[in-house]
Design a protein around this motif. Sequence first.
Motif, short mmCIF file in Angstrom:
data_model
loop_
_atom_site.label_atom_id
_atom_site.label_comp_id
_atom_site.label_asym_id
_atom_site.label_seq_id
_atom_site.Cartn_x
_atom_site.Cartn_y
_atom_site.Cartn_z
N ASP A 120 0.82 -1.23 0.00
CA ASP A 120 0.00 0.00 0.00
C ASP A 120 0.85 1.27 0.00
OD1 ASP A 120 -2.67 -0.83 -0.20
OD2 ASP A 120 -2.72 -1.38 1.92
N ASN A 175 3.73 5.43 -6.60
CA ASN A 175 3.13 4.13 -6.22
C ASN A 175 4.01 2.95 -6.61
OD1 ASN A 175 0.55 4.82 -5.04
ND2 ASN A 175 0.07 5.66 -7.05
N THR A 179 -0.85 -2.68 -3.94
CA THR A 179 -1.73 -2.47 -2.79
C THR A 179 -2.17 -3.84 -2.25
OG1 THR A 179 -3.72 -2.50 -4.15
CG2 THR A 179 -2.62 -0.35 -3.86
#
Length: 312
Positions: A120, A175, A179
């Motif tokens: 995440d 990112n 996740t």
Amino acid sequence: MKILSRLISLASRSFSIAQLVDGEEMPVLLPFYHLVSDQEHPFQYNYRVLSASRFREDLDFLLEHFEPISLEELHSGMNLKNSFHLSFDDGLRECFEIIAPILKEKGVPATFFVNPAFVDNHDLFHRYKAAVLNQFFAKKGVISDLQNTYADLMSLDQMAEDVGLNWQEYLEKENPYMTLEQLFQLERDGFSIGAHSWDHPEFWLLDEERQLDEIRESMEWLVANFSPKIKAFAFPFTDFGVSRFVFDAIRRERLCDLTFGTAGVKLEKESRHYQRLSMEAEGYKSARSLLKAEYLSYQLKRLVDQHVAKRE
Ligand SMILES: [Zn+2]
């Protein structure tokens, strides 16, 4: 590439892969990667980043010569001759976006080893921070080769602050990791999820109790979030420096069903512990040339009884 590796690589051209993988005492083939990308990637400072087309070629080569097996099959004790199990370390988002779709298309099972601290995008592995800094300096025309350990993390964070790099902003913008949702999807798609320590420290710098904490906490996280049929753990970096005491504790506390190192094609004395082969080594133009060199090297080591992994 070192001179000996180059010689072995040259010599291996005279053999076919079938000749090189033949023989008694052949370890099961466990190739592993981190990421596949067609973009300029900062983590190229940590390992060779392979393109999607090269990754496809690797898979086609592996499928032509070996049988793909799942983590359960690896654990089952079936005849593992000429089989392979793929794995991917560090839980980067390219695993979900690029690698998993290709694996599904080709019907290849795999295990993804992740660090709970980074899932995440809550934090960034210290070696990746160093890589991002190296890239940052390179863009300014400064060549740097930061190779920090977790123990130098404070000075690394200070350096980032000094040049105006904010890790939180970096994580939100780039990112780099998958996740938890994406990991659930991988599990639903039939892939295995394993643990890779809590936050990827150099185990050889930790005492045994701290090593065990890293294993226990990441395995607890794994079992709490997933339903692993096989509880698997891949040591971060390498299993070098991991003692008999730690392996005994893993067994006694039933922390893991399978554990993995990264010593290449090697046999292992520890039961339920296997060595994996990095497919990101520099200097090989194909999986074929890498595997031929690795297996010739194994066959040579076998002649002088150096083909079993050593740790202490
Ligand atoms: Zn790793």
